[in-house]
Design an enzyme around this catalytic site. Sequence first.
Site, PDB file in Angstrom:
ATOM      1  N   ASN A  12      -5.253  23.984 -17.608  1.00 40.16           N
ATOM      2  CA  ASN A  12      -6.269  24.211 -16.584  1.00 40.16           C
ATOM      3  C   ASN A  12      -7.642  24.159 -17.250  1.00 40.16           C
ATOM      4  OD1 ASN A  12      -7.851  25.032 -14.440  1.00 40.16           O
ATOM      5  ND2 ASN A  12      -7.045  27.125 -14.382  1.00 40.16           N
ATOM      6  N   LYS A  14     -10.488  24.279 -15.853  1.00 34.17           N
ATOM      7  CA  LYS A  14     -11.478  25.092 -15.134  1.00 34.17           C
ATOM      8  C   LYS A  14     -12.782  24.293 -14.971  1.00 34.17           C
ATOM      9  CE  LYS A  14      -9.042  29.186 -16.612  1.00 34.17           C
ATOM     10  NZ  LYS A  14      -9.077  30.614 -16.963  1.00 34.17           N
ATOM     11  N   HIS A  96      -4.891  30.861  -8.288  1.00 35.13           N
ATOM     12  CA  HIS A  96      -5.324  31.305  -9.617  1.00 35.13           C
ATOM     13  C   HIS A  96      -6.157  32.572  -9.497  1.00 35.13           C
ATOM     14  CE1 HIS A  96      -7.348  31.370 -13.508  1.00 35.13           C
ATOM     15  NE2 HIS A  96      -6.371  30.605 -13.938  1.00 35.13           N
ATOM     16  N   GLU A  98      -8.845  33.501 -10.659  1.00 33.19           N
ATOM     17  CA  GLU A  98     -10.279  33.313 -10.411  1.00 33.19           C
ATOM     18  C   GLU A  98     -10.541  32.998  -8.941  1.00 33.19           C
ATOM     19  OE1 GLU A  98     -10.816  30.416 -13.435  1.00 33.19           O
ATOM     20  OE2 GLU A  98     -10.420  31.944 -14.955  1.00 33.19           O
ATOM     21  N   GLU A 166       0.177  35.227 -14.560  1.00 32.47           N
ATOM     22  CA  GLU A 166      -1.029  35.335 -15.376  1.00 32.47           C
ATOM     23  C   GLU A 166      -1.616  36.737 -15.252  1.00 32.47           C
ATOM     24  OE1 GLU A 166      -3.055  31.202 -15.866  1.00 32.47           O
ATOM     25  OE2 GLU A 166      -3.559  32.022 -13.910  1.00 32.47           O
ATOM     26  N   GLY A 172      -8.640  34.573 -20.765  1.00 26.56           N
ATOM     27  CA  GLY A 172      -9.953  34.335 -21.351  1.00 26.56           C
ATOM     28  C   GLY A 172     -10.500  35.509 -22.134  1.00 26.56           C
ATOM     29  N   SER A 212      -4.429  33.556 -22.298  1.00 23.29           N
ATOM     30  CA  SER A 212      -4.800  33.425 -23.716  1.00 23.29           C
ATOM     31  C   SER A 212      -3.656  32.884 -24.579  1.00 23.29           C
ATOM     32  CB  SER A 212      -5.320  34.758 -24.261  1.00 23.29           C
ATOM     33  OG  SER A 212      -6.488  35.162 -23.566  1.00 23.29           O
TER      34      SER A 212
END
Length: 249
Positions: A12, A14, A96, A98, A166, A172, A212
């Site tokens: 991904n 992003k 996701h 985010e 996730e 991140g 990560s």
Amino acid sequence: MASSRDFFVGGNWKMNGSKDSINEILHFLKEAEVPENTDVVVAPPAVYLSYVQERLPAKISTAAQNCYKVDKGAFTGEISPAMLLDLGLSWVILGHSERRHVFGESDQLIGEKVQHALSKGLKVIACIGETLDQRQKGQTQDVVYHQTKAIADNVADWDQVVIAYEPVWAIGTGVTATPAQAQEVHEQLRGWLAENVSAAVAKKTRIIYGGSVNAGNCQELAAKTDVDGFLVGGASLKPDFVKIINAKN
């Protein structure tokens, strides 16, 4: 006992990339060894989907990072499954963290998106995961089961779905769930599928880990029975992504 499920590695990207930097990524992907029984999918920003799709080697697929729940209409800034299919894409990432936590997408909306994308013939990487606060309060199971149910209620054909677990606290941040933590949740999710969908779906559905993942920890994570691959963020922009693709080897 070894799993019969093919390994799956998604990258991904992003909101990262330019033509120059993407050309560098394409270079190492073209050189990459992709093991048999491993699916590799990369998800560039929407504006670069065609650029990447036309240049990737056939052994790697292209995914969109998101799409909306209808074919067309007055939805400024959105893209539809029909458009993705028109570009020759076969995958989309939905739900996701985010999208959930930055853009406020609800479980219901994500379920509707999953239903529409699948109905049009796209394959879906459906994301779930808890925040640090939720984990610390002992709510991990409740949160991921609730998110999974919102997705499962909208799935007719599980062959077209990969679940990505996730933990939001590990995305991140440089903090990774330990292999034992990842395996525990993956095993619980497989148990939920067995109980609430079917034993056959639980056995065949790939549950991949995101948070990560890097070249240093991918092999230990991949060795876990219920970890069927990865959804990789920042590391998918670097040559190390090739090592992650080969984590099972």
